[in-house]
Write a protein that holds these residues in place. Structure first.
Motif, PDB file in Angstrom:
ATOM      1  N   ILE A 185     -25.508  35.083  29.200  1.00  0.00           N
ATOM      2  CA  ILE A 185     -26.450  35.508  28.000  1.00  0.00           C
ATOM      3  C   ILE A 185     -26.319  34.431  26.979  1.00  0.00           C
ATOM      4  CG2 ILE A 185     -26.713  37.091  25.967  1.00  0.00           C
ATOM      5  CD1 ILE A 185     -24.955  39.094  27.769  1.00  0.00           C
ATOM      6  N   LYS A 186     -27.606  33.952  26.572  1.00  0.00           N
ATOM      7  CA  LYS A 186     -27.790  32.755  25.443  1.00  0.00           C
ATOM      8  C   LYS A 186     -27.308  33.344  24.136  1.00  0.00           C
ATOM      9  CE  LYS A 186     -31.876  31.171  26.659  1.00  0.00           C
ATOM     10  NZ  LYS A 186     -32.965  30.213  26.413  1.00  0.00           N
ATOM     11  N   LEU A 187     -26.548  32.418  23.562  1.00  0.00           N
ATOM     12  CA  LEU A 187     -26.035  33.131  22.020  1.00  0.00           C
ATOM     13  C   LEU A 187     -27.114  32.748  21.071  1.00  0.00           C
ATOM     14  CD1 LEU A 187     -22.524  31.715  22.214  1.00  0.00           C
ATOM     15  CD2 LEU A 187     -23.039  34.079  22.673  1.00  0.00           C
ATOM     16  N   THR A 199     -21.153  30.841  17.410  1.00  0.00           N
ATOM     17  CA  THR A 199     -20.438  29.944  18.149  1.00  0.00           C
ATOM     18  C   THR A 199     -19.649  30.338  19.230  1.00  0.00           C
ATOM     19  OG1 THR A 199     -18.565  29.956  16.792  1.00  0.00           O
ATOM     20  CG2 THR A 199     -20.415  28.379  15.974  1.00  0.00           C
ATOM     21  N   PRO A 200     -19.511  29.725  20.395  1.00  0.00           N
ATOM     22  CA  PRO A 200     -18.589  30.203  21.617  1.00  0.00           C
ATOM     23  C   PRO A 200     -17.195  30.662  20.990  1.00  0.00           C
ATOM     24  CG  PRO A 200     -19.580  28.216  22.135  1.00  0.00           C
ATOM     25  CD  PRO A 200     -20.055  28.337  20.491  1.00  0.00           C
ATOM     26  N   LEU A 201     -16.703  29.775  19.900  1.00  0.00           N
ATOM     27  CA  LEU A 201     -15.307  30.343  19.636  1.00  0.00           C
ATOM     28  C   LEU A 201     -15.478  31.938  18.981  1.00  0.00           C
ATOM     29  CD1 LEU A 201     -12.415  29.601  18.868  1.00  0.00           C
ATOM     30  CD2 LEU A 201     -13.184  28.768  16.718  1.00  0.00           C
ATOM     31  N   GLU A 202     -16.393  32.192  18.430  1.00  0.00           N
ATOM     32  CA  GLU A 202     -16.457  33.305  17.681  1.00  0.00           C
ATOM     33  C   GLU A 202     -16.543  34.540  18.666  1.00  0.00           C
ATOM     34  OE1 GLU A 202     -19.502  33.918  14.415  1.00  0.00           O
ATOM     35  OE2 GLU A 202     -20.041  31.963  15.101  1.00  0.00           O
ATOM     36  N   VAL A 203     -17.001  34.360  19.774  1.00  0.00           N
ATOM     37  CA  VAL A 203     -17.165  35.587  20.706  1.00  0.00           C
ATOM     38  C   VAL A 203     -16.625  35.603  21.967  1.00  0.00           C
ATOM     39  CG1 VAL A 203     -19.633  36.021  19.854  1.00  0.00           C
ATOM     40  CG2 VAL A 203     -19.310  34.274  21.528  1.00  0.00           C
ATOM     41  N   ALA A 204     -15.824  34.465  22.543  1.00  0.00           N
ATOM     42  CA  ALA A 204     -15.427  34.206  23.878  1.00  0.00           C
ATOM     43  C   ALA A 204     -14.708  35.495  24.435  1.00  0.00           C
ATOM     44  CB  ALA A 204     -14.598  33.044  24.083  1.00  0.00           C
ATOM     45  N   GLY A 241     -19.259  28.880  26.043  1.00  0.00           N
ATOM     46  CA  GLY A 241     -19.360  27.241  25.854  1.00  0.00           C
ATOM     47  C   GLY A 241     -20.912  27.045  25.907  1.00  0.00           C
ATOM     48  N   TRP A 242     -20.942  26.019  26.854  1.00  0.00           N
ATOM     49  CA  TRP A 242     -22.315  25.270  26.751  1.00  0.00           C
ATOM     50  C   TRP A 242     -22.841  24.912  28.454  1.00  0.00           C
ATOM     51  CZ3 TRP A 242     -18.471  23.954  23.462  1.00  0.00           C
ATOM     52  CH2 TRP A 242     -18.936  24.225  22.073  1.00  0.00           C
ATOM     53  N   LYS A 245     -30.589  26.185  30.534  1.00  0.00           N
ATOM     54  CA  LYS A 245     -30.632  24.737  30.663  1.00  0.00           C
ATOM     55  C   LYS A 245     -29.472  24.207  30.192  1.00  0.00           C
ATOM     56  CE  LYS A 245     -33.407  23.679  26.482  1.00  0.00           C
ATOM     57  NZ  LYS A 245     -33.293  25.114  26.071  1.00  0.00           N
ATOM     58  N   PRO A 246     -29.225  22.797  30.584  1.00  0.00           N
ATOM     59  CA  PRO A 246     -28.027  22.035  29.878  1.00  0.00           C
ATOM     60  C   PRO A 246     -27.960  22.197  28.413  1.00  0.00           C
ATOM     61  CG  PRO A 246     -28.688  21.128  32.119  1.00  0.00           C
ATOM     62  CD  PRO A 246     -29.707  22.112  31.639  1.00  0.00           C
ATOM     63  N   GLY A 247     -27.015  22.190  27.680  1.00  0.00           N
ATOM     64  CA  GLY A 247     -27.012  22.190  26.450  1.00  0.00           C
ATOM     65  C   GLY A 247     -26.950  23.780  25.611  1.00  0.00           C
ATOM     66  N   ASP A 248     -27.433  24.744  26.348  1.00  0.00           N
ATOM     67  CA  ASP A 248     -27.588  26.028  25.893  1.00  0.00           C
ATOM     68  C   ASP A 248     -26.215  26.626  25.567  1.00  0.00           C
ATOM     69  OD1 ASP A 248     -30.206  26.099  25.842  1.00  0.00           O
ATOM     70  OD2 ASP A 248     -30.382  27.279  27.838  1.00  0.00           O
ATOM     71  N   ALA A 249     -25.804  27.203  24.412  1.00  0.00           N
ATOM     72  CA  ALA A 249     -24.877  27.933  24.101  1.00  0.00           C
ATOM     73  C   ALA A 249     -24.751  29.284  24.837  1.00  0.00           C
ATOM     74  CB  ALA A 249     -24.309  27.983  22.785  1.00  0.00           C
ATOM     75  N   VAL A 250     -23.889  29.762  25.651  1.00  0.00           N
ATOM     76  CA  VAL A 250     -23.634  30.966  26.375  1.00  0.00           C
ATOM     77  C   VAL A 250     -22.357  31.583  26.189  1.00  0.00           C
ATOM     78  CG1 VAL A 250     -25.536  30.082  28.107  1.00  0.00           C
ATOM     79  CG2 VAL A 250     -22.950  29.786  28.352  1.00  0.00           C
TER      80      VAL A 250
END
Length: 347
Positions: A141-143, A148-153, A75-76, A88-93
């Motif tokens: 881990i930053k993506l 996108t988070p959906l691809e890898v969760a 997510g983020w 930091k806030p907003g980073d996709a992880v």
């Protein structure tokens, strides 16, 4: 926030998760990170948690209930503790499932999954079947910008569990050797792609479900078998005496006592799925000199490696998307194998 809570264990799997409004997590420690869930994978371990298989390990007194499952999360970043510097806030992880301590000897060796002071969101404390969950900085881990988070969760657990097994297998497999993968589901289809990316071996995929067989063929398995009563003989005929490595992603329902018979003399079997009991006559262990061992979830650096393979297009997650509101439909579909690959819940 909205969350799916488990209130009771039920070996018959008739219980349903309850969608409720609960308080969102708050920062308590300097290394805490709150993640806005973009996607959460549905794992067979979640079914075993509902069945109560893990009760005697993580909840001997039943005091954890109700709690939020979900240990495959991406997510983020929503909020961070005062000591967090790498995100930091907003980073996709993507989130490694273990909140490891970083200072025990196992962590020093890089064995995050063996951390002696770890916490496991979704397995013993609140996880990601919700709008938000809390983890720590070491788990993140930053993506890559194009991921996108959906691809890898689901790669947060299923992916690195499969990748770790494939990596261990690759160390034993010379070009031209054979690896059998039994169960081409959420883990098996990732292991198949990973092994093809890092090894020159030949792959044999085994699954009883036509959809899984079709997926294995699509992903380039050298041989695809339906797991019928003559599967051991088929493997021995293809390989000329048995496979050098067998990866068992089922580990129950009697499959675990078919898999070891597929090995050649001196072969290695890794058990990744669980729930059954492996029973091998000692004479076979000695005369065939076979080896049988378990393989756990991967470590942090293995998740980094898997993210690189995904970013390069060499490993992709085949998934079916569900809304969090439909979590009980997703669980029922998963239990009854109505989809191939992985189920992913999106708040």
């Amino acid at each position: 926030m909205k969350a799916a809570l488990l209130h009771d264990y039920d070996p018959a799997m008739n219980v349903q998760l309850a969608l409720e409004e609960v308080k969102p997590p708050t920062i308590n420690r300097p290394d805490d990170v709150i993640v806005k869930v973009g996607a959460a994978g549905l794992c067979r371990t979640d079914l075993h948690i509902i069945e109560g298989v893990w009760k005697n390990i993580m909840d001997t007194e039943g005091s954890l209930l109700p709690y939020i499952m979900g240990h495959e999360n991406a997510g983020w970043v929503e909020d961070v503790g005062s000591g967090v510097t790498s995100v930091k806030p907003g980073d996709a992880v993507i989130c490694h499932p273990h909140r490891s301590c970083g200072i025990c000897l196992n962590c020093r060796y890089g064995h995050d999954m063996h951390c002696s002071d770890s916490l496991f969101p979704g397995l013993g404390l609140d996880g990601g079947f919700a709008d938000y969950f809390i983890t720590n900085e070491r788990a993140l881990i930053k993506l890559n910008p194009n991921v996108t988070p959906l691809e890898v969760a689901p790669m947060a657990d299923a992916g690195i569990t499969a990748y770790r097994a494939a990596r261990r297998a690759a160390a034993l497999l010379r070009p031209g050797a054979y690896c059998v993968m039994v169960g081409i589901g959420g883990l098996g289809h990732i292991a198949l792609q990973s092994l093809q990316a890092i090894s020159g071996c030949r792959t044999i995929a085994v699954d009883r479900e036509p959809a899984a067989q079709a997926l294995a063929k699509e992903l380039g398995a050298d041989f695809v078998l339906d797991g019928g009563p003559d599967v051991v003989e088929q493997v021995h005929e293809i390989t000329g005496g048995g496979a050098q490595v067998v990866l068992d992603f089922v580990g129950e329902l009697g499959v675990e006592n078919v898999c070891w018979k597929m090995m050649c003399q001196g072969g290695q079997m890794f058990v990744i799925g669980y729930g059954g009991a492996v029973e091998v006559p000692t004479v076979d262990l000695v005369v065939q000199e076979i080896n049988i061992g378990g393989s756990l979830v991967g470590n942090f650096t293995e998740l980094v490696e898997l993210m690189e393979l995904h970013a390069d297009g060499k490993v992709r997650m085949h998934y079916t998307e569900y809304k969090l509101d439909d979590i009980n439909v997703a669980i029922d579909d998963f239990k009854n194998r109505r989809f191939a690959g992985r189920g992913v819940l999106v708040p």
